[in-house]
Design an enzyme around this catalytic site. Structure first.
Site, PDB file in Angstrom:
ATOM      1  N   ASP A 252       0.956  -1.194  -0.146  1.00 23.07           N
ATOM      2  CA  ASP A 252      -0.062   0.035   0.009  1.00 23.07           C
ATOM      3  C   ASP A 252       0.916   1.295  -0.027  1.00 23.07           C
ATOM      4  OD1 ASP A 252      -2.897   0.934   0.288  1.00 23.07           O
ATOM      5  OD2 ASP A 252      -2.135   2.085   2.194  1.00 23.07           O
TER       6      ASP A 252
ATOM      7  N   GLU B 149       1.902  -0.096  -4.911  1.00 22.65           N
ATOM      8  CA  GLU B 149       0.886   0.892  -5.069  1.00 22.65           C
ATOM      9  C   GLU B 149       1.684   2.290  -5.459  1.00 22.65           C
ATOM     10  OE1 GLU B 149      -3.303   2.753  -3.903  1.00 22.65           O
ATOM     11  OE2 GLU B 149      -1.731   2.392  -2.493  1.00 22.65           O
TER      12      GLU B 149
ATOM     13  N   ASP C 268     -10.175   1.841  -5.336  1.00 25.36           N
ATOM     14  CA  ASP C 268     -10.154   3.263  -5.073  1.00 25.36           C
ATOM     15  C   ASP C 268     -10.673   4.222  -6.313  1.00 25.36           C
ATOM     16  OD1 ASP C 268      -8.729   3.049  -2.318  1.00 25.36           O
ATOM     17  OD2 ASP C 268      -6.950   2.740  -3.575  1.00 25.36           O
TER      18      ASP C 268
END
Ligand code: GLC
Length: 532
Positions: A201, A264, A326
């Protein structure tokens, strides 16, 4: 076949666990639910699943706020449920990737509880604490991605802590060696259990400037955009030292056999590719999100692919993403007919594709009524369209109550159209997007050119996206019509002779092609060229 790593030829499928399958009737998906649907994933033809966070969490950001990195949240099940899932997936030949969230923990993590308890607590420096500005306000102008200042005042100890996201998600201090060691041990804990890798992340956020200067104002900012964009995150993200941190994680992953590290990263291409690391010692796959915000236009996409291919470091393996938890759903962004063309693009480009759950059903961006909003981003910054709930709605399995997702009311409403766009229905329809996904993955499996061959664009003046994939003497031509209007392209004589391997509507398989490729509106074809 040349030697490749499993993840180079794999198709990854992202599961948002709250929304995939509920097994205990609480309206929220869980691990046993995922295990019960592994047969579907095998039938679909994916090779790996990445599961968004399943760890113990107060769920302020739905699992991206972790209070114990080594425990499964009871909402999703117990550790045994995870082990069962892992074993069942492996016995089907499916790899399992977990979501590692190292930038911040929950404020309920014992590390943070210790850290905020006193200035002399041994965990104090595990997080980022600063004195107030002379006027008592935040130490500088850094902004939270979820709205407001990124600094939260702690009355008890008289300092502010930094949080790039919610105030309940304090950022860990990756300049502290003990934090690094503790997080490496978390990685080893899951790798020892047998997981095949991680999606990490917000990896480009991990290091912040140690002098804490103000971020510069963003002269491109316009009202209506998320407020954190008022400043350029010059001193809060993408700092040079982050690459050492990532190389450290990579060394841990490399202690184990053939595991995968995905990062990410939302950055322009030229900065993104630095995340492969010096000498490829960074992420194996820095997620390439460029398709998410490139206009759906053949020339612009062709240009993007060429720029990305050119920017890749030597030996760096490409990857492509069309959606995630997202981002707005692809079918919502470009419409259902073109979502099928996007599927063909995703699964025929060079590199590892990641499919977001439900995109194989053409799931739309759901309309979420205000009273059903769950996303903290939308709650903090309402009304400008940043809400992510619309792409997190329950998986649509069948036309029974709650789409077969749960026996009780799901945590988010079902998206419109679920009674027809569901697995049970689409599976029976040879022309459906679901069967297109299956046929494309089947074709990839049989074709070295598609799986790991080179990419060569074919330039055309028309609104068609055309390219070759080539490996040794195998050549495949992909022609995509990004418009709703019929079109045809004629190639120089004798160059394009072959037969259709996959067509969008499934009705042209085996069709002979010579010199001219005819495309209906919203159609694409994959053509296997005869060897010359
Ligand atoms: C990542 C996640 C997103 C989350 C954020 C903060 O961007 O994908 O869902 O809200 O990090 O953890």
């Amino acid at each position: 076949m040349k030697r490749t790593h499993w993840w180079q030829t794999a198709v990854i499928y992202q599961i948002y666990p709250r929304s995939f399958q509920d097994s205990n009737g609480d309206g929220v998906g869980d691990l046993a639910g995922i295990t019960s649907r592994l047969g579907y994933l095998s039938e679909l033809g994916v090779d790996a699943i990445w599961i968004s966070p399943i760890f113990q969490s107060p769920m302020k950001d739905f699992g991206y706020d972790i209070s114990d990195y080594r425990a499964i949240d009871p909402l999703f099940g117990a550790m045994e449920d995870f082990e069962t899932l892992l074993e069942a997936a492996h016995s089907r030949g499916l790899k399992v990737l977990l979501d590692f969230v190292p930038n911040h923990s929950s404020d309920q993590h014992p590390w943070f509880i210790g850290s905020r308890s006193s200035r002399t607590n041994p965990k104090r420096d595990w997080y980022i604490w600063r004195d107030p500005a002379p006027d008592g306000g935040p130490p500088n102008n850094w902004l939270s991605e979820f709205g407001g200042s990124a600094w939260e005042f702690d009355g008890k100890t008289g300092q502010y802590y930094y949080h790039a996201f919610l105030s309940s998600q304090p950022d860990l201090n990756w300049r502290n060696r003990e934090v690094v060691d503790a997080m490496h041990d978390v990685l080893r804990f899951w790798l020892d259990k047998g997981v095949d890798g991680f999606r990490v992340d917000v990896i480009w956020h991990l290091i912040k400037d140690s002098a804490f200067p103000d971020n510069p104002p963003n002269s491109d900012y316009r009202p209506g955009k998320p407020p954190h964009q008022k400043v350029v995150p010059l001193y809060t993200t993408d700092l040079p030292e982050v690459h050492d941190v990532i190389a450290g994680m990579r060394r841990v992953v490399d202690e184990f056999d053939d595991r995968l590290l995905i990062g990410e990263i939302y950055l322009p291409l030229e900065r993104l590719v630095a995340y492969y690391g010096r000498d490829l010692d960074g992420a194996h796959l820095p997620f390439n999100f460029a398709l998410l915000n490139t206009p759906w236009d053949a020339r612009k996409i062709a240009q993007l692919i060429s720029e990305y291919e050119a920017a890749l470091p030597r030996g760096g393996w490409p990857n492509w993403v069309l959606g995630n938890h997202d981002q707005p759903r692809i079918a919502g962004r470009i419409g259902s007919p073109q979502a099928a063309v996007a599927a063909m693009l995703l699964l025929t480009l060079r590199g590892t594709p990641t499919i977001y759950y439900g995109d194989e059903l053409g799931m739309p961006q759901a309309h979420i009524p205000p009273e059903r909003v769950r996303d903290p981003f939308e709650k903090n910054v309402p009304g400008i369209g940043v809400g992510r709930d619309g792409s997190r709605t329950p998986m649509q399995w069948d036309a029974t109550e709650n789409a077969g997702f749960s026996t009780s009311e799901p945590w988010l409403p079902l998206a419109e159209g679920w009674k027809s766009a569901n697995v049970a229905n689409l599976r029976e329809d040879g022309t459906s997007i679901l069967n297109l996904y299956r046929r494309l993955m089947g074709a990839r499996r049989k074709s070295a050119a598609l799986a790991h061959g080179g990419y060569r664009p074919y330039l055309t003046e028309q609104d068609l996206l055309i390219y070759f994939r080539e490996f040794e003497d195998e050549r495949v031509l992909i022609a995509l019509n990004l418009t709703h209007i019929d079109s045809a392209i004629t190639f120089p004589p004798g160059q394009i002779v072959g037969s259709v391997l996959v067509s969008i509507f499934g009705d042209r398989d085996g069709e002979h092609v010579a010199d001219t490729v005819v495309l209906r509106g919203d159609e694409g074809v994959v053509i296997k060229l005869d060897s010359v």
